[in-house]
Design an enzyme around this catalytic site. Structure first.
Site, PDB file in Angstrom:
ATOM      1  N   ARG A  78       0.798  -1.145   0.044  1.00 26.74           N
ATOM      2  CA  ARG A  78      -0.044   0.037   0.065  1.00 26.74           C
ATOM      3  C   ARG A  78       0.862   1.401  -0.044  1.00 26.74           C
ATOM      4  O   ARG A  78       1.742   1.316   0.419  1.00 26.74           O
ATOM      5  CB  ARG A  78      -0.877   0.048   1.140  1.00 26.74           C
ATOM      6  CG  ARG A  78      -1.877  -1.046   1.191  1.00 26.74           C
ATOM      7  CD  ARG A  78      -2.940  -1.027   2.560  1.00 26.74           C
ATOM      8  NE  ARG A  78      -3.598  -2.085   2.799  1.00 26.74           N
ATOM      9  CZ  ARG A  78      -3.235  -3.198   3.364  1.00 26.74           C
ATOM     10  NH1 ARG A  78      -1.872  -3.264   4.141  1.00 26.74           N
ATOM     11  NH2 ARG A  78      -3.980  -4.207   3.578  1.00 26.74           N
ATOM     12  N   SER A 147       7.066  -5.070   7.216  1.00 27.15           N
ATOM     13  CA  SER A 147       6.632  -5.892   8.182  1.00 27.15           C
ATOM     14  C   SER A 147       7.130  -7.292   8.411  1.00 27.15           C
ATOM     15  O   SER A 147       6.265  -8.388   8.116  1.00 27.15           O
ATOM     16  CB  SER A 147       5.069  -6.039   8.398  1.00 27.15           C
ATOM     17  OG  SER A 147       4.593  -4.882   8.134  1.00 27.15           O
ATOM     18  N   ASP A 200       4.357  -2.860  10.593  1.00 26.78           N
ATOM     19  CA  ASP A 200       3.026  -2.567  10.601  1.00 26.78           C
ATOM     20  C   ASP A 200       2.528  -2.496  12.112  1.00 26.78           C
ATOM     21  O   ASP A 200       1.595  -1.668  12.435  1.00 26.78           O
ATOM     22  CB  ASP A 200       2.061  -3.706   9.767  1.00 26.78           C
ATOM     23  CG  ASP A 200       2.427  -4.911  10.165  1.00 26.78           C
ATOM     24  OD1 ASP A 200       3.406  -5.248  11.104  1.00 26.78           O
ATOM     25  OD2 ASP A 200       1.705  -5.847   9.677  1.00 26.78           O
TER      26      ASP A 200
END
Ligand code: ADP
Ligand code: MG
Length: 462
Positions: A78, A147, A200
């Site tokens: 993202r 992450s 994350d």
């Protein structure tokens, strides 16, 4: 009739081996708290990384300006931009985009992967509209959410310890992922500086705190699983640096790698682990996260087919394909409330190519999903209980503070039976009085905003 007996025996065996009664969950929670202490005491002292994040203060709300974030950590990648308006303006405007990562890039070369990401980011930056304002003469700044387990060396640098969640690119291991990304940005001709490297879990913690001052920990239950929380810096024996002004240090637990003799492991878990990309690692993650739950169910169904001809005399070929049954499929079957379990029938047909299943067979499939999902959810609750123990928030306090856990991840968000079981189990473990002040708050994609906020907090212009 004999066949049903054998299938039932597999089911009962699974149930027995998967059992996570309260006494066992308490042992798991205790073991988690013990491992947290051990991981803080010395480097490599625990299966838990207990990684020092270099984030010593969480967002205050004063953050101002245009910032970007990029989130790599699972199936999707993202990009996000946000215009922050300080105490009054808060989040003035925010835009994001999501791109799925082609499977071949997950096991290809480092340069290919980072070039793909940088190209997508460059395209996104090119679409920046007039509502976003970069101060004259300034470089765009980015918070990079990465992450995977990283050995952090400062707020904006760190080397990859190992890949997880299906990624496997040897040359990236040991490399500074910020340097990898920055080179790829250069190759794209994109003038942007990475000012914060987080995962994350830390992004979610930061985003959660910006929203709610009582957030003390964050948990991810998505493709993988992890947790982070705010520790007192003087309670970290392995930290030899200066004590931060705030007195706090955010710890990235890397709890997916937790393991304990108290975890209820079955033959299916053992086989899944042995055949995985990372045998012996991420054992807790392999019991509770979205990447694996569906795969455990597939393995159980395969055994039922082999031993009890559950789906007829021949073994359906698709049932032999690892990871073909995804957790979202499992979740849809598990939530089927129709009298004839028609969604279960449809999924078995569409995903596994198994036609004309009887109601009895479908019920058995649901029973398998139920055991696997609830075990995962109960063990996840025990992990959270362990963190609350470490924080001293598992017992009634003198002051009436709230304890908020920011939660993110598609598994928790979409798998209702899973999230309800987790919440009920945590309530059981904590008791009524304590649990009335403990809140799990879904921070939907809070990690993106969180990374942008941390990029702002660590801007080169401060
Ligand atoms: P990531 O963990 O890759 O950053 P997400 O937080 O969006 O991404 O989580 C995606 C994961 O959530 C998927 O891999 C899947 O395991 C799980 N998931 C997504 N949708 C569902 C669903 N409807 N039911 C159960 N699990 C789901
Ligand atoms: Mg995610």
């Amino acid at each position: 009739a004999k066949r049903w007996g054998r299938a039932d025996a597999v089911l009962r065996g699974l149930e027995e081996r998967s059992a996570a009664p309260p006494a066992r969950l308490r042992q798991v929670a205790d073991a988690m708290a013990v491992e947290m202490h051990a991981g803080l005491a010395s480097e490599g002292g625990s299966k838990l990384g207990m990684i020092i994040s270099y984030v010593d203060s969480l967002p205050s709300g004063q953050e101002k300006g245009l910032f970007y974030a990029l989130d790599l950590g699972g199936t999707n990648f993202r990009v996000l931009r946000v215009q922050l308006g300080g105490k009054e303006g808060r989040v003035v405007k925010q835009e994001c985009d999501e791109i799925s990562i082609p499977a071949h890039l997950m096991t290809g070369t480092s340069q290919e992967l980072f070039d793909f990401i940088a190209a997508a980011l460059a395209k996104f930056v090119a679409s920046e509209g007039e509502d976003f304002h970069l101060l004259e003469g300034r470089q765009r700044e980015l918070g990079f959410t990465f992450s995977f387990p990283v050995k952090q060396s400062s707020i904006a640098s760190g080397t990859l310890i190992k890949w997880t969640k299906g990624f496997s690119i040897d040359e990236t291991v040991g490399a500074d992922v910020v340097a990898e990304l920055s080179s790829a940005l250069d190759r794209q001709g994109l003038d942007m500086k990475v000012t914060a490297l987080v995962n994350d879990t830390i992004g979610t913690l930061a985003g959660g705190r910006y929203d709610d001052n009582d957030v003390v920990a964050a948990v991810i239950l998505g493709t993988g699983t992890n947790a982070a929380y705010v520790e007192r810096a003087n309670a970290i024996p392995k930290w030899h640096g200066l004590l931060p002004k705030s007195g706090d240090m955010v710890i990235n637990m890397e709890w997916g790698n937790f393991r304990s003799s108290h975890l209820p492991l079955t033959e299916f878990d053992q086989a899944l682990d042995a055949e995985s990309l990372n045998p012996g690692e991420q054992i807790y993650e392999k019991l509770i996260s979205g990447m694996y739950l569906g795969e455990i169910v597939r393995r159980v169904l395969l055994k039922m087919t082999e031993e009890a001809s559950l789906f007829g005399d021949d073994i359906p070929p698709k049932l032999k394909i690892p990871f073909i049954l995804r957790t979202p499929h499992m979740s849809m079957m598990h939530h089927d409330t129709s009298a004839d379990l028609r969604t279960v029938g449809a999924k078995l047909k569409d995903v596994l190519g198994i036609q004309g299943t009887s109601l009895k067979t479908r019920r058995l499939v649901v029973a398998v999903c139920d055991i696997v999902a609830k075990r995962g959810a109960r063990l996840a609750a025990a992990g959270i209980h362990g963190v609350l123990k470490k924080l001293g928030r598992d017992i009634p306090g003198s002051d009436k503070h709230r304890t908020v856990i920011a939660m993110d991840g598609g598994l928790y968000e979409h798998y209702t039976i899973f999230s309800e079981t987790l919440e009920n189990t945590l309530r059981e473990m904590l008791g009524e009085e304590v649990s009335s002040s403990v809140v799990i708050k879904l921070a939907n994609d809070g990690s993106g905003i969180g990374a942008a906020l941390l990029a702002a907090a660590h801007s080169q212009y401060l």
